[in-house]
Design a protein around this motif. Structure first.
Motif, short mmCIF file in Angstrom:
data_model
loop_
_atom_site.label_atom_id
_atom_site.label_comp_id
_atom_site.label_asym_id
_atom_site.label_seq_id
_atom_site.Cartn_x
_atom_site.Cartn_y
_atom_site.Cartn_z
N ARG A 93 0.49 9.66 -6.88
CA ARG A 93 -0.82 9.74 -7.53
C ARG A 93 -1.81 10.48 -6.64
O ARG A 93 -2.58 11.31 -7.10
N GLU B 275 -4.69 -6.24 1.60
CA GLU B 275 -5.24 -5.59 0.41
C GLU B 275 -6.11 -6.55 -0.40
O GLU B 275 -5.99 -7.77 -0.29
N LYS C 282 -7.42 -7.44 -4.33
CA LYS C 282 -7.14 -7.26 -5.75
C LYS C 282 -8.45 -7.35 -6.54
O LYS C 282 -9.34 -8.14 -6.21
N ILE D 158 -13.12 -2.89 -11.49
CA ILE D 158 -12.13 -1.81 -11.44
C ILE D 158 -12.77 -0.48 -11.81
O ILE D 158 -12.56 0.54 -11.13
N HIS E 30 0.81 -1.21 0.00
CA HIS E 30 0.00 0.00 0.00
C HIS E 30 0.84 1.26 0.00
O HIS E 30 0.34 2.34 -0.30
N GLU F 97 -13.18 2.75 -9.20
CA GLU F 97 -12.71 4.08 -9.53
C GLU F 97 -13.85 5.10 -9.46
O GLU F 97 -13.68 6.22 -8.99
N ASN G 126 1.74 5.36 -5.74
CA ASN G 126 0.46 5.65 -5.12
C ASN G 126 0.52 6.93 -4.31
O ASN G 126 -0.44 7.71 -4.26
N TRP H 135 -8.00 -1.46 -1.72
CA TRP H 135 -7.85 -1.92 -3.09
C TRP H 135 -6.38 -1.79 -3.50
O TRP H 135 -5.79 -0.71 -3.41
N GLU H 136 -5.81 -2.87 -3.94
CA GLU H 136 -4.41 -2.87 -4.42
C GLU H 136 -4.42 -2.42 -5.86
O GLU H 136 -4.59 -3.21 -6.78
N GLU H 137 -4.24 -1.12 -6.05
CA GLU H 137 -4.28 -0.54 -7.39
C GLU H 137 -3.08 -0.99 -8.20
O GLU H 137 -2.00 -1.25 -7.68
N GLU H 138 -3.29 -1.06 -9.51
CA GLU H 138 -2.21 -1.46 -10.40
C GLU H 138 -1.11 -0.42 -10.40
O GLU H 138 -1.37 0.79 -10.34
N GLU H 139 0.15 -0.86 -10.47
CA GLU H 139 1.29 0.06 -10.50
C GLU H 139 1.35 0.77 -11.84
O GLU H 139 0.99 0.23 -12.84
#
Length: 243
Positions: free
Chosen positions: A12, A207, A209, A216, A4, A220, A9, A239-243
């Motif tokens: 962002r 987290e 996925k 997704i 996390h 968002e 992140n 939520w484990e957001e995409e890198e």
């Protein structure tokens, strides 16, 4: 440490705040006022107020606005009767979500937050339904530069009382206990470090996925709906957001 705290992140989140700079001033003023009301008007002795003021300054909020908001909170400016409420719920596929609000009318805020969850197929839960999945932490992010020695920074952070230190691709992430946040921040600030992010936050202990594109998209959308609400100060999720 868990994923996390990944540097992208952190950046962002700051970028999203920069993009909403105009609208966020009103939320910041409210946050400053409530923090001052609950813990006093001196940021050096009120961690919540220190965080709120630092965040406002990072967004270039005028000092006059900050001072006016503090005075409202301490009873010198007729601040409305705002109260802090945290709503909890589940987003798509059971993603845990905490919504920190400051409101002068919970009969307006609660239905609006519930509607945001319902709109994406989630649901609002009861108090404590997801908060056990988060830890309250102080968080400091310092960007990697030629002037920053990672080993030295780690030693200084730990000596100051930091709970955890992580070197990431483009920066360093430092976590503290909430009560140690001001002490660690002040120590590193006096040592000459600048912060990309500096806040009291809630970080997930585990987290979730999301693999379904529709989930997704809806997650968002949920975050966007909540963050756009005038009464919502912060949205925390696992939520484990995409890198």
């Amino acid at each position: 440490m868990a994923g996390h705290s990944k540097w992208n992140n952190i950046k962002r989140k700051k970028g999203k705040e920069d993009a909403k700079k105009g609208k966020i001033f009103t939320k910041m003023a409210r946050n400053i006022s409530v923090a001052a009301r609950e813990g006093g008007g001196d940021p050096e002795f009120n961690p919540s107020l220190k965080v709120a003021v630092d965040k406002a300054k990072a967004m270039n909020m005028p000092n006059d606005n900050i001072e006016r908001a503090i005075k409202k909170g301490t009873g010198e400016g007729g601040e409305g009767n705002f109260e802090a409420i945290t709503y909890e719920g589940y987003g798509p596929s059971g993603v845990a979500v905490m919504v920190k609000c400051l409101t002068d009318n919970r009969n307006r805020t609660a239905p609006d937050v519930r509607h945001a969850f319902d709109k994406v197929g989630g649901n609002m839960g009861t108090s404590g339904s997801v908060s056990y999945l988060f830890e309250h932490r102080g968080q400091l992010g310092i960007e990697k530069t030629d002037q920053v020695d990672g080993d030295q920074l780690m030693l200084e952070a730990i000596d100051a009382g930091a709970l955890d230190f992580e070197e990431l691709e483009d920066g360093f992430n430092i976590l503290t206990e909430p009560e140690d946040y001001l002490k660690v921040r002040k120590s590193l600030e006096e040592a000459g470090y600048d912060f990309v992010i500096s806040e009291l936050t809630y970080l997930p202990t585990m987290e979730s996925k999301l693999t379904d594109p529709e989930d997704i998209k809806n997650m968002e959308k949920l975050i966007e709906l909540l963050e756009d609400h005038d009464d919502v100060q912060e949205v925390y999720h696992n939520w484990e957001e995409e890198e």
